[in-house]
Design an enzyme around this catalytic site. Structure first.
Site, mmCIF file in Angstrom:
data_model
loop_
_atom_site.group_PDB
_atom_site.id
_atom_site.type_symbol
_atom_site.label_atom_id
_atom_site.label_comp_id
_atom_site.label_asym_id
_atom_site.label_seq_id
_atom_site.Cartn_x
_atom_site.Cartn_y
_atom_site.Cartn_z
ATOM 1 C CG PHE A 23 -1.581 -0.830 1.510
ATOM 2 C CD1 PHE A 23 -3.182 -1.399 0.910
ATOM 3 C CD2 PHE A 23 -1.292 -2.555 2.377
ATOM 4 C CE1 PHE A 23 -4.127 -2.898 0.483
ATOM 5 C CE2 PHE A 23 -2.147 -3.383 2.624
ATOM 6 C CZ PHE A 23 -3.358 -3.567 2.006
ATOM 7 C CB SER A 64 -5.019 -7.256 0.381
ATOM 8 O OG SER A 64 -4.328 -8.257 -0.128
ATOM 9 C CB CYS A 74 -2.531 -5.986 4.889
ATOM 10 S SG CYS A 74 -2.798 -7.122 3.096
ATOM 11 C CB THR A 103 -8.538 -11.576 3.195
ATOM 12 O OG1 THR A 103 -6.905 -11.315 3.282
ATOM 13 C CG2 THR A 103 -8.356 -12.008 1.437
ATOM 14 C CB ALA A 110 -6.256 -14.038 12.401
ATOM 15 C CG HIS A 139 3.151 -6.752 7.038
ATOM 16 N ND1 HIS A 139 3.696 -7.807 6.179
ATOM 17 C CD2 HIS A 139 1.715 -7.539 7.166
ATOM 18 C CE1 HIS A 139 3.530 -8.022 5.529
ATOM 19 N NE2 HIS A 139 2.521 -8.645 5.192
ATOM 20 C CB THR A 198 6.847 13.881 7.898
ATOM 21 O OG1 THR A 198 6.489 12.773 5.987
ATOM 22 C CG2 THR A 198 7.761 14.051 7.529
#
Length: 228
Positions: free
Chosen positions: A2, A42, A49, A51, A68, A106, A154
């Protein structure tokens, strides 16, 4: 992969608890990011991320994802409720202008907002990692990148000893992301710059390899001289 440029803010419409295996979460008001969606695609939700397992384009559009236990433990998605707003970004395509930075989706950790101060038409936010995530601080560099709830920002300040870091949210971004509605005490998802992970991680692996080679060589010499 991404870019950290949030495309759309969707609404959590339903949360289904799957006993000990996690949650299913359904997002509504999602039509703007469903024109090319497919099952298995995704979508980055608040920086995680996830699904797509089901979707529909009627009545404003919706999509479903599964979360999960690892995702629930590592992110703030376990605390959102029906009606909560979330940042959404589809996976980047080959022809996308790369306006943010490389975001994997992640989430490394959550952080707590410990400061929120207006600065002209911007808002300065200060975040703090929990004590057990202090090891992430080396990956934060002033004027480098950080992802906050999926938004590429930033870094304007990094204080290693206090596990604190800060960003400035400009007026344009305030209209596009959910961070604007959060205040001190709220928790956000953080992904540090993956380039830093690879650089520092490679350095650690190289040092470990050199140490193993040196130790093996010393052992070989000592054995040859009958000292071992």
């Amino acid at each position: 992969m991404f870019t950290g440029l949030v495309e759309h803010i969707a609404t959590v419409s339903k949360i289904d608890n799957r006993a000990e295996s996690g949650y299913d979460m359904i997002f509504s008001d999602a039509a703007p990011i469903l024109n090319d969606v497919q099952i298995g695609d995704s979508i980055c939700i608040n920086g995680a991320c996830l699904t797509v397992t089901e979707f529909g384009k009627d009545d404003g559009g919706f999509f479903r994802v599964g979360l999960a236990n690892e995702t629930l433990q590592r992110t703030n998605l376990g605390t959102v409720q029906a009606g909560s707003k979330v940042n959404c970004e589809r996976a980047m395509s080959a022809h996308t202008r790369f306006g943010g930075h490389m975001v994997q989706g992640h989430v490394d950790s959550t952080a707590t907002i410990v400061g929120r101060v207006p600065d002209g038409d911007s808002i300065r936010y200060t975040f703090q990692f929990p004590a057990d995530r202090a090891a992430l601080m080396p990956y934060l560099v002033e004027k480098g990148y950080v992802t906050v709830d999926g938004t590429s920002l930033t870094l304007t300040m990094v204080e290693d000893a206090e596990r604190k870091f800060a960003i400035a949210l400009i007026a344009h971004s305030q209209e596009k992301v959910v961070l604007t509605d959060k205040t001190e005490g709220d928790v956000v998802n953080i992904e540090v710059d993956c380039v830093g992970k690879y650089i520092l991680g490679s350095e650690e692996r190289i040092n470990a390899m050199v140490e193993r080679i040196v130790d093996a060589r010393i052992e070989s010499v000592l054995k040859a001289k009958g000292l071992m």
